[in-house]
Design a protein around this motif. Structure first.
Motif, PDB file in Angstrom:
ATOM      1  N   ARG A  67       9.295  -3.633  -6.637  1.00  0.00           N
ATOM      2  CA  ARG A  67      10.817  -3.275  -6.160  1.00  0.00           C
ATOM      3  C   ARG A  67      10.651  -2.170  -4.939  1.00  0.00           C
ATOM      4  N   ARG A  68       9.706  -1.384  -5.246  1.00  0.00           N
ATOM      5  CA  ARG A  68       9.488  -0.401  -4.187  1.00  0.00           C
ATOM      6  C   ARG A  68       9.198  -0.936  -2.713  1.00  0.00           C
ATOM      7  N   ALA A  69       8.183  -1.676  -2.675  1.00  0.00           N
ATOM      8  CA  ALA A  69       7.809  -2.561  -1.547  1.00  0.00           C
ATOM      9  C   ALA A  69       8.658  -3.582  -1.130  1.00  0.00           C
ATOM     10  N   ASN A  70       9.847  -3.575  -1.898  1.00  0.00           N
ATOM     11  CA  ASN A  70      10.836  -4.826  -1.470  1.00  0.00           C
ATOM     12  C   ASN A  70      10.361  -6.000  -1.243  1.00  0.00           C
ATOM     13  N   ILE A  71       9.665  -6.494  -2.331  1.00  0.00           N
ATOM     14  CA  ILE A  71       9.193  -7.682  -2.387  1.00  0.00           C
ATOM     15  C   ILE A  71       9.238  -8.230  -3.689  1.00  0.00           C
TER      16      ILE A  71
ATOM     17  N   HIS B  15       0.815  -1.188  -0.024  1.00  0.00           N
ATOM     18  CA  HIS B  15      -0.080   0.209   0.132  1.00  0.00           C
ATOM     19  C   HIS B  15       0.813   1.437  -0.144  1.00  0.00           C
ATOM     20  N   ARG B  16       1.904   1.229   0.921  1.00  0.00           N
ATOM     21  CA  ARG B  16       2.824   2.516   0.937  1.00  0.00           C
ATOM     22  C   ARG B  16       3.407   2.813  -0.211  1.00  0.00           C
ATOM     23  N   ALA B  17       4.159   1.629  -1.061  1.00  0.00           N
ATOM     24  CA  ALA B  17       4.730   1.702  -2.150  1.00  0.00           C
ATOM     25  C   ALA B  17       3.809   2.219  -3.197  1.00  0.00           C
ATOM     26  N   TYR B  18       2.513   1.597  -3.258  1.00  0.00           N
ATOM     27  CA  TYR B  18       1.709   1.971  -4.290  1.00  0.00           C
ATOM     28  C   TYR B  18       1.284   3.334  -4.287  1.00  0.00           C
ATOM     29  N   LEU B  19       1.132   4.106  -3.142  1.00  0.00           N
ATOM     30  CA  LEU B  19       0.609   5.284  -2.800  1.00  0.00           C
ATOM     31  C   LEU B  19       1.780   6.337  -3.164  1.00  0.00           C
ATOM     32  N   GLU B  20       2.907   5.974  -2.740  1.00  0.00           N
ATOM     33  CA  GLU B  20       4.154   6.691  -3.202  1.00  0.00           C
ATOM     34  C   GLU B  20       4.315   6.912  -4.774  1.00  0.00           C
ATOM     35  N   LEU B  21       4.108   5.734  -5.255  1.00  0.00           N
ATOM     36  CA  LEU B  21       4.489   5.674  -6.839  1.00  0.00           C
ATOM     37  C   LEU B  21       3.159   6.424  -7.617  1.00  0.00           C
TER      38      LEU B  21
END
Length: 187
Positions: A35-39, A13-19
């Motif tokens: 990549r952004r969520a480190n998964i 969620h955090r990665a998606y909203l940031e992107l």
């Protein structure tokens, strides 16, 4: 929910909203999101079918909270009141301003706006069906007509296509919903 699952979903969620905020109108790829969520991509697919599902889940959670607050204060007594619909959207806007500005500027997020409409339409049918002599389907037609205009005007306001303050915009929409252009016709 298992803490590891919750932590992974929170990272997504955090990665998606940031992107979304960084990329604005560009769609987000699963690779970029993972990549952004480190998964890895497989982990993403264990939780969601698509990036859109992340956004829709986020919106559903936010709107559920906002709708609950508005129900408690009887703000849904008249869901055809443009001011109350704008108030609901504005509460979301206050909490998610950067996200809303990013998605309002892009037609790529029309699914988000459709979800907003669907949440509100479901509530409207439940509230009105016991009090009117028309079918639920007919209530939906009325609400589709009403909410499409209000949501479109609100999106344009967020995009800064209208130079009115929100209060004046609500007055204009409310007048249009009640009377159309009749009060302004040159006789």
């Amino acid at each position: 929910m298992d803490r590891r699952i919750a932590k992974t979903r929170e990272a997504i969620h955090r990665a998606y909203l940031e992107l979304v905020i960084e990329n604005g109108s560009s769609r987000i790829s699963i690779s970029e999101l993972a990549r952004r969520a480190n998964i890895d991509r497989k982990t993403f697919y264990l939780h969601y079918a698509s990036p859109d599902d992340v956004l829709i889940e986020h919106v559903e959670k936010k709107f559920s909270t906002i709708v609950s607050v508005m129900e408690e204060s009887h703000n849904f007594d008249d869901p055809f009141d443009a001011g109350k619909l704008i108030d609901l959207l504005d509460r979301f806007y206050e909490e998610e301003e950067e996200l809303l500005i990013a998605v309002a500027g892009s037609d790529a997020y029309d699914d988000l706006w459709r979800k907003v409409h669907d949440i509100l339409a479901d509530k409207t049918v439940l509230l009105y069906s016991p009090h009117v002599n028309i079918s639920k389907e007919e209530i939906n037609v009325f609400y589709d007509f009403f909410s499409a205009g209000v949501i479109d005007v609100y999106r344009r306001w967020v995009r800064k296509e209208y130079n009115y303050d929100l209060h004046h915009l609500v007055e204009m929409i409310s007048t249009a919903a009640r009377t159309g252009l009749n009060p302004f016709l040159k006789v």
